[in-house]
Design a protein around this motif. Structure first.
Motif, PDB file in Angstrom:
ATOM      1  N   ARG A 171      -9.532   9.550   6.469  1.00  0.00           N
ATOM      2  CA  ARG A 171      -8.325   8.845   6.022  1.00  0.00           C
ATOM      3  C   ARG A 171      -7.127   9.068   6.944  1.00  0.00           C
ATOM      4  N   ASN A 183      -5.372   5.930   8.663  1.00  0.00           N
ATOM      5  CA  ASN A 183      -4.621   5.108   7.727  1.00  0.00           C
ATOM      6  C   ASN A 183      -3.323   5.802   7.302  1.00  0.00           C
ATOM      7  N   TYR A 184      -3.407   7.104   7.021  1.00  0.00           N
ATOM      8  CA  TYR A 184      -2.218   7.847   6.622  1.00  0.00           C
ATOM      9  C   TYR A 184      -1.178   7.866   7.731  1.00  0.00           C
ATOM     10  N   ARG A 195      -7.698  -4.943  -1.400  1.00  0.00           N
ATOM     11  CA  ARG A 195      -6.307  -4.657  -1.752  1.00  0.00           C
ATOM     12  C   ARG A 195      -6.263  -3.949  -3.111  1.00  0.00           C
ATOM     13  N   GLU A 215      -2.354  -0.684  -1.443  1.00  0.00           N
ATOM     14  CA  GLU A 215      -2.980  -0.277  -0.186  1.00  0.00           C
ATOM     15  C   GLU A 215      -4.006  -1.315   0.230  1.00  0.00           C
ATOM     16  N   ASN A 264       0.723   4.628   8.066  1.00  0.00           N
ATOM     17  CA  ASN A 264       1.611   4.295   6.956  1.00  0.00           C
ATOM     18  C   ASN A 264       2.792   5.241   6.791  1.00  0.00           C
ATOM     19  N   TRP A 274       1.622   1.720  -6.403  1.00  0.00           N
ATOM     20  CA  TRP A 274       1.013   1.951  -5.099  1.00  0.00           C
ATOM     21  C   TRP A 274       0.111   0.779  -4.745  1.00  0.00           C
TER      22      TRP A 274
END
Length: 286
Positions: A38, A41-42, A269, A226, A45, A224
């Motif tokens: 992950r 992606n982290y 999504r 994503e 963002n 949230w």
């Protein structure tokens, strides 16, 4: 009265430990692998408006609690790609950033190199960290554990407090209504009840309160959203819902098929309704 307080604390700790296994990957190796996957992606963002807003809210909360970053020593447990370590270092804090994930730390190292920030980076699991060997005991002006699985029980929480000589900051979920896919997979594929409620802030708060501390507490609400490649979303779901166990091939395929069908143009999504709590307290404030 003291005996009753001791009974209350012991009963809370027992309840806390029993709840820990629900929804948490318990193996250090699997935990590191999960966050490694992950990390990209982290990192992408970290500067997005919603995450930047949350970071600003945390920094404001710390300031209102009497924390001045200039020249302060800070330990960031479960630092990730540097969501808090980077801005605190920019504000003049001497930051030690610790995480179990080499992938997350690689992203942090890139930012540190780019900005020439003096952040001390350590790859380590907080579950088994030796704070005396690391030289952490009573060393830091502020110890942070922000939304991290590094604090999974009272022992990890106590160890965190032993590293601070002034303040601690902790945040976790109060309630999180899972994304529709998780609810569907739990009920129709795995055959479990959907886990919409998370209470990661409750046990630490009650433990502090029963122990005589009076932490400052804030409750936040957000939605949230994503976007992930459907394969990555499916693998992420299997990690979370599987709680560290291995699904058989048939179950894995059903989960993969679900995400593929639910992902127009290959992108899934997700949406979830989230309440989080954050608190600051003085370690000598009883």
């Amino acid at each position: 009265m003291e005996l009753q307080q001791k009974d209350d604390i012991n009963n809370l700790i027992e309840c806390w430990k029993k709840s820990t296994a629900n929804g948490l990957i318990m193996d250090e190796g699997r935990m590191a692998e999960f966050w490694n996957r992950r990390s990209d992606n982290y990192s992408r963002n970290i500067d997005k408006d919603q995450r930047k807003k949350r970071t600003d809210e945390i920094l404001e909360f710390l300031e209102e609690s009497g924390f001045n970053p200039e020249g302060s020593r800070v330990l960031d447990i479960g630092c990730g790609p540097g969501t808090l370590s980077l801005p605190l270092s920019r504000l003049g804090a001497e930051v030690t950033a610790l995480d179990i994930s080499c992938g997350m730390l690689d992203r942090l190292k890139d930012a540190v190199k780019k900005e020439s920030l003096p952040i001390d980076i350590i790859e380590c699991s907080w579950w088994t960290a030796d704070i005396d060997e690391l030289g952490f005991r009573n060393k830091f002006d502020l110890v942070i554990a922000s939304m991290t699985p590094g604090i999974r029980d009272v022992d990890n929480f106590d160890t965190m407090m032993k590293c601070s000589k002034k303040l601690c900051y902790y945040s976790n979920f109060l309630r999180r209504e899972e994304d529709k896919a998780y609810r569907d997979i739990r009920s129709s594929i795995v055959g479990e009840n959907s886990g919409n409620n998370m209470n990661g802030i409750i046990y630490p708060f009650m433990y502090l309160y029963l122990s005589g501390y009076r932490p400052s507490l804030r409750i936040n609400h957000s939605e949230w959203k994503e976007e992930l490649n459907w394969k990555e979303a499916a693998e992420q779901a299997m990690e979370f819902i599987g709680r560290g166990r291995d699904f058989d091939d048939e179950t894995k395929q059903k989960i993969m098929d679900y995400y593929q069908k639910a992902s127009p143009e290959g992108i899934y999504r997700s949406e979830s309704d989230v309440y989080t709590g954050m608190m600051v307290w003085e370690v000598n404030g009883r």
